[in-house]
Every structure is written in C-alpha cells, then in structure tokens.
Design an enzyme around this catalytic site. Structure first.
Site, PDB file in Angstrom:
ATOM      1  N   LYS A  42     159.109  63.191 -39.772  1.00 52.48           N
ATOM      2  CA  LYS A  42     158.512  61.946 -39.281  1.00 52.48           C
ATOM      3  C   LYS A  42     159.458  61.170 -38.352  1.00 52.48           C
ATOM      4  CE  LYS A  42     155.424  61.389 -43.252  1.00 52.48           C
ATOM      5  NZ  LYS A  42     154.879  60.422 -44.233  1.00 52.48           N
ATOM      6  N   TYR A  74     145.275  61.584 -40.741  1.00 53.57           N
ATOM      7  CA  TYR A  74     145.337  60.803 -41.977  1.00 53.57           C
ATOM      8  C   TYR A  74     143.986  60.197 -42.363  1.00 53.57           C
ATOM      9  CZ  TYR A  74     150.418  61.179 -42.426  1.00 53.57           C
ATOM     10  OH  TYR A  74     151.693  61.648 -42.632  1.00 53.57           O
ATOM     11  N   PHE A  89     147.307  50.698 -46.315  1.00 51.33           N
ATOM     12  CA  PHE A  89     148.446  51.034 -45.457  1.00 51.33           C
ATOM     13  C   PHE A  89     148.068  51.922 -44.266  1.00 51.33           C
ATOM     14  CE2 PHE A  89     148.426  54.033 -49.082  1.00 51.33           C
ATOM     15  CZ  PHE A  89     148.315  55.249 -48.409  1.00 51.33           C
ATOM     16  N   ARG A  91     156.626  70.785 -51.582  1.00 52.36           N
ATOM     17  CA  ARG A  91     156.487  69.474 -52.243  1.00 52.36           C
ATOM     18  C   ARG A  91     157.669  69.217 -53.170  1.00 52.36           C
ATOM     19  NH1 ARG A  91     152.169  66.834 -51.036  1.00 52.36           N
ATOM     20  NH2 ARG A  91     152.094  65.524 -52.888  1.00 52.36           N
ATOM     21  N   THR A 145     156.698  60.875 -53.038  1.00 50.06           N
ATOM     22  CA  THR A 145     156.357  60.095 -51.835  1.00 50.06           C
ATOM     23  C   THR A 145     157.260  58.874 -51.700  1.00 50.06           C
ATOM     24  OG1 THR A 145     154.055  60.774 -52.127  1.00 50.06           O
ATOM     25  CG2 THR A 145     154.447  58.901 -50.666  1.00 50.06           C
ATOM     26  N   ASN A 200     159.253  57.781 -44.952  1.00 54.11           N
ATOM     27  CA  ASN A 200     159.715  58.712 -45.985  1.00 54.11           C
ATOM     28  C   ASN A 200     160.050  60.107 -45.439  1.00 54.11           C
ATOM     29  OD1 ASN A 200     157.115  59.599 -45.593  1.00 54.11           O
ATOM     30  ND2 ASN A 200     156.525  59.588 -47.747  1.00 54.11           N
ATOM     31  N   HIS A 220     156.339  64.890 -44.267  1.00 56.02           N
ATOM     32  CA  HIS A 220     155.007  65.091 -44.856  1.00 56.02           C
ATOM     33  C   HIS A 220     154.881  66.559 -45.215  1.00 56.02           C
ATOM     34  CE1 HIS A 220     150.664  65.234 -45.379  1.00 56.02           C
ATOM     35  NE2 HIS A 220     150.709  66.351 -44.676  1.00 56.02           N
ATOM     36  N   GLU A 245     145.202  71.326 -42.085  1.00 55.81           N
ATOM     37  CA  GLU A 245     146.242  70.614 -41.331  1.00 55.81           C
ATOM     38  C   GLU A 245     146.918  71.530 -40.316  1.00 55.81           C
ATOM     39  OE1 GLU A 245     147.369  67.336 -44.811  1.00 55.81           O
ATOM     40  OE2 GLU A 245     148.878  68.778 -44.180  1.00 55.81           O
TER      41      GLU A 245
HETATM   42  P1  CMP Z   1     152.467  61.487 -46.542  1.00 57.39           P
HETATM   43  O1  CMP Z   1     152.870  62.605 -47.427  1.00 57.39           O
HETATM   44  O2  CMP Z   1     152.627  61.693 -45.084  1.00 57.39           O
HETATM   45  O3  CMP Z   1     150.938  61.124 -46.832  1.00 57.39           O
HETATM   46  C1  CMP Z   1     150.415  59.844 -46.647  1.00 57.39           C
HETATM   47  C2  CMP Z   1     151.472  58.840 -46.304  1.00 57.39           C
HETATM   48  O4  CMP Z   1     151.101  57.495 -46.485  1.00 57.39           O
HETATM   49  C3  CMP Z   1     152.657  59.019 -47.219  1.00 57.39           C
HETATM   50  O5  CMP Z   1     153.320  60.201 -46.940  1.00 57.39           O
HETATM   51  C4  CMP Z   1     153.427  57.741 -46.952  1.00 57.39           C
HETATM   52  O6  CMP Z   1     154.219  57.824 -45.796  1.00 57.39           O
HETATM   53  C5  CMP Z   1     152.292  56.772 -46.719  1.00 57.39           C
HETATM   54  N1  CMP Z   1     152.099  55.928 -47.876  1.00 57.39           N
HETATM   55  C6  CMP Z   1     151.670  56.284 -49.081  1.00 57.39           C
HETATM   56  N2  CMP Z   1     151.598  55.222 -49.902  1.00 57.39           N
HETATM   57  C7  CMP Z   1     152.009  54.172 -49.175  1.00 57.39           C
HETATM   58  C8  CMP Z   1     152.151  52.796 -49.456  1.00 57.39           C
HETATM   59  N3  CMP Z   1     151.885  52.306 -50.656  1.00 57.39           N
HETATM   60  N4  CMP Z   1     152.595  52.006 -48.462  1.00 57.39           N
HETATM   61  C9  CMP Z   1     152.864  52.517 -47.238  1.00 57.39           C
HETATM   62  N5  CMP Z   1     152.735  53.831 -46.920  1.00 57.39           N
HETATM   63  C10 CMP Z   1     152.322  54.632 -47.888  1.00 57.39           C
END
Ligand code: CMP
Length: 140
Positions: free
Chosen positions: A11, A51, A59, A87, A93, A114, A117, A128
């Site tokens: 990311k 997404y 979010f 994973r 996450t 984070n 993904h 995907e």
């Molecule tokens: P990802 O695995 O890319 O899948 C969905 C993404 O949404 C997740 O990683 C985070 O980056 C984001 N995400 C999930 N929960 C939250 C949250 N509570 N606040 C902000 N971003 C979130």
C-alpha cells in the site's frame, strides 16, 4: 494442501517509506513466490471497485482516498496454501493486534495505513487477481 494464488498489494504508506523490498523479503521467507508484479497508481474508480464490498462501511471514503494517494505494488503470490499463508505473514488488519514478526506488526502505521492487503479467500483471490492482471502477465 494445494498450490494456490492470492492477490497482494503493497500500500501507499509502505511504498512512500521505501519498504517494498523489505515486505517482499518477508513474503518470500514465508515460502510465497511473486509470479506477477506491477507498480501502479489506482484511479478513484479502480479503488472504489476493488473495495466495493466495504462500500457501506464508515471508512470506505477514506480507504479509497488513501489507496489512490500514491503508488501501490500489486502482486500475485503463489505457493502451498498461499491465501492463508499470506494472511499469516501479513498479521492482523490492526497492527496493534498483529503478532510479532508479521509485516503489519513490523511496518504498519495504523489500521488504515496497514502496509499490505491480501485476499481473504480463494474465491476472492481469483476475483481480485482478475481485476488487476491479465492471465498472460502471470508467469508461474
Ligand atoms: P485491507 O486488507 O486492505 O481490507 C480493507 C481495508 O480497510 C483494511 O485492509 C484496512 O486498511 C481498512 N480498514 C479496515 N477497518 C478499518 C477501520 N476501522 N478504519 C479504517 N480503515 C479500516
């Protein structure tokens, strides 16, 4: 166990901090093989589509803005049990909840920034991958 493919994304928070190589090293150490990879910048439309499952989440808008804020590295990873293995090496996450040694524990800044993904199921992995790569771009 079967050889699987999964979609991985490095990311914008990680590309910005020049962590692409460090993250790939972790993936390879876990036994995953990069069989396709490209550095791109998503349009808003691409991020929204990717997404879409999170469209109703509070979010969603921020997530789309973040994922289009800079370059990302989109990858197809291949290996035994690749979806679960990826994973595991990514960690939870929320980096505050991630196990020691995982990518998110070591590199992620917060639940949004984070660093990586990874597809959460084999079915989602196929969808995907198809969204991001043509079959001829994947060289196993
Ligand atoms: P990802 O695995 O890319 O899948 C969905 C993404 O949404 C997740 O990683 C985070 O980056 C984001 N995400 C999930 N929960 C939250 C949250 N509570 N606040 C902000 N971003 C979130």
């Amino acid at each position: 166990m079967a050889v699987e493919r999964t979609l991985s994304i490095i990311k914008p928070d990680a590309t910005e901090r020049n962590l692409t190589g460090s993250i790939i090293a972790k993936l390879e150490e876990a036994g995953l093989r990069v069989v396709a990879q490209k550095r791109v910048r998503w349009t808003k439309e691409q991020a929204e589509k990717f997404y879409e499952v999170h469209k109703e989440r509070p979010f969603y808008g921020e997530l789309v803005a973040f994922m289009t804020s800079g370059p990302i590295v989109v990858q197809v990873l291949e290996g035994e049990n690749a979806v679960l293995k990826n994973r595991e090496v990514m960690g939870a996450t929320d980096p505050a909840k991630a196990d020691a040694g995982t990518i998110r524990k070591e590199f992620a800044e917060n639940i949004e920034r984070n660093s990586v993904h990874g597809s959460d199921s084999l079915d989602n992995a196929a969808a995907e991958i198809a969204l991001n790569f043509d079959e001829h771009e994947i060289v196993g």
